[in-house]
Design a protein around this motif. Structure first.
Motif, PDB file in Angstrom:
ATOM      1  N   PHE A   1      34.708 -18.271 -23.216  1.00  0.00           N
ATOM      2  CA  PHE A   1      35.013 -17.707 -21.902  1.00  0.00           C
ATOM      3  C   PHE A   1      33.734 -17.614 -21.087  1.00  0.00           C
ATOM      4  O   PHE A   1      32.667 -17.336 -21.626  1.00  0.00           O
TER       5      PHE A   1
ATOM      6  N   SER B   1      32.550 -16.210 -17.059  1.00  0.00           N
ATOM      7  CA  SER B   1      32.861 -15.699 -15.732  1.00  0.00           C
ATOM      8  C   SER B   1      31.559 -15.633 -14.947  1.00  0.00           C
ATOM      9  O   SER B   1      30.619 -14.956 -15.367  1.00  0.00           O
TER      10      SER B   1
ATOM     11  N   THR C   1      37.427 -23.182 -11.240  1.00  0.00           N
ATOM     12  CA  THR C   1      38.102 -22.314 -12.207  1.00  0.00           C
ATOM     13  C   THR C   1      39.164 -23.072 -12.979  1.00  0.00           C
ATOM     14  O   THR C   1      39.937 -23.835 -12.394  1.00  0.00           O
TER      15      THR C   1
ATOM     16  N   LYS D   1      35.906 -18.942 -15.102  1.00  0.00           N
ATOM     17  CA  LYS D   1      36.357 -18.277 -13.878  1.00  0.00           C
ATOM     18  C   LYS D   1      35.162 -18.154 -12.944  1.00  0.00           C
ATOM     19  O   LYS D   1      34.125 -17.605 -13.337  1.00  0.00           O
TER      20      LYS D   1
ATOM     21  N   LEU E   1      33.898 -16.599  -9.504  1.00  0.00           N
ATOM     22  CA  LEU E   1      34.234 -15.540  -8.556  1.00  0.00           C
ATOM     23  C   LEU E   1      33.588 -15.804  -7.204  1.00  0.00           C
ATOM     24  O   LEU E   1      32.429 -16.189  -7.125  1.00  0.00           O
TER      25      LEU E   1
END
Lengths: 115, 112
Positions: B10, B12, B84, B109, B111
């Motif tokens: 993962f 972000s 993303t 992801k 942002l």
């Protein structure tokens, strides 16, 4: 240009029932594939087919049956569904020829829940 | 069983940052592909690399195949929210086979 389609998109069934997932492609690609996608496992190959009436096992074939009577269709059947077969199933197709560098085109997936 | 490990699992980050995703195996692959998958859809091919040491660029994405053809990396420069998605690597062992092995995936992801 429809491409590659899967049906149904969502399916809920019960343990022990037979379920068939459909896959149809309009490109006349020789090769077709079935994968399942689970968290932590990525995509795993269930079965693939090099042409009509030619199929072969992938990494996780147990509990599944495939057939390919026509080039454009490659149905996947769960003969007696189990909870462990709850997953997202993807069908894909690719052209033949130079083998290792072909592009696979994936369908939108079928989300199957076995209760 | 051949395995393709991807890292990180993962990620972000903020828009504008750079990132690198890795795909590693103990097996030698004759070719390796990178796909991106968006929620509710199937994976879409980004690139195929076939030669050890090969580098391919696709706009802000740079793909590299390891010299020994056991690993690959994907570098994104100045990430945007449109990047993303789930990034998957897939390798083919040997020739004359259609048995693609997929990595476990990296969920990115970005942002705004």
């Amino acid at each position: 240009d429809a491409g590659i389609t899967q049906s149904p998109r969502y399916k809920i069934t019960e343990t022990g029932r037979q379920v068939t997932l459909m896959c149809h492609q309009t490109w006349s690609h020789s090769y077709m594939f079935w994968y399942r996608q689970d968290l932590g496992h990525g995509l795993r190959l269930i079965y693939y087919s090099a042409a009509a009436d030619i199929t072969d096992k992938g990494e996780v074939p147990d509990g599944y049956v495939v057939s390919r009577s026509k080039t454009e269709n490659f149905p996947l059947t769960l003969e007696s569904a189990t909870r462990s077969q709850t997953s997202v199933y993807f069908c894909a197709s690719s052209e033949s020829s130079s083998l290792t560098v072909e592009t696979q085109y994936f369908g939108p997936g079928t989300r199957l829940l076995v209760l | 069983t051949q395995l393709l490990e991807q890292s990180p699992q993962f990620l972000s980050i903020q828009e504008g940052e750079n990132l690198t995703v890795y795909c590693n195996s103990s097996s030698v692959f004759s070719s390796l592909q990178w796909y991106r998958q968006e929620p509710g859809e199937g994976p879409v091919l980004l690139v195929t690399v076939v030669t050890g040491g090969e580098v391919k660029k696709l706009k802000r994405l740079t793909f590299q195949f390891g010299d020994a053809r056991k690993d690959s990396s994907l570098h994104i420069t100045a990430a945007q929210p449109g990047d993303t998605g789930l990034y998957l690597c897939a390798g083919v062992v040997g020739s004359g086979t259609y048995k693609y092995i997929f990595g476990t995936g990296t969920r990115l992801k970005v942002l705004a």
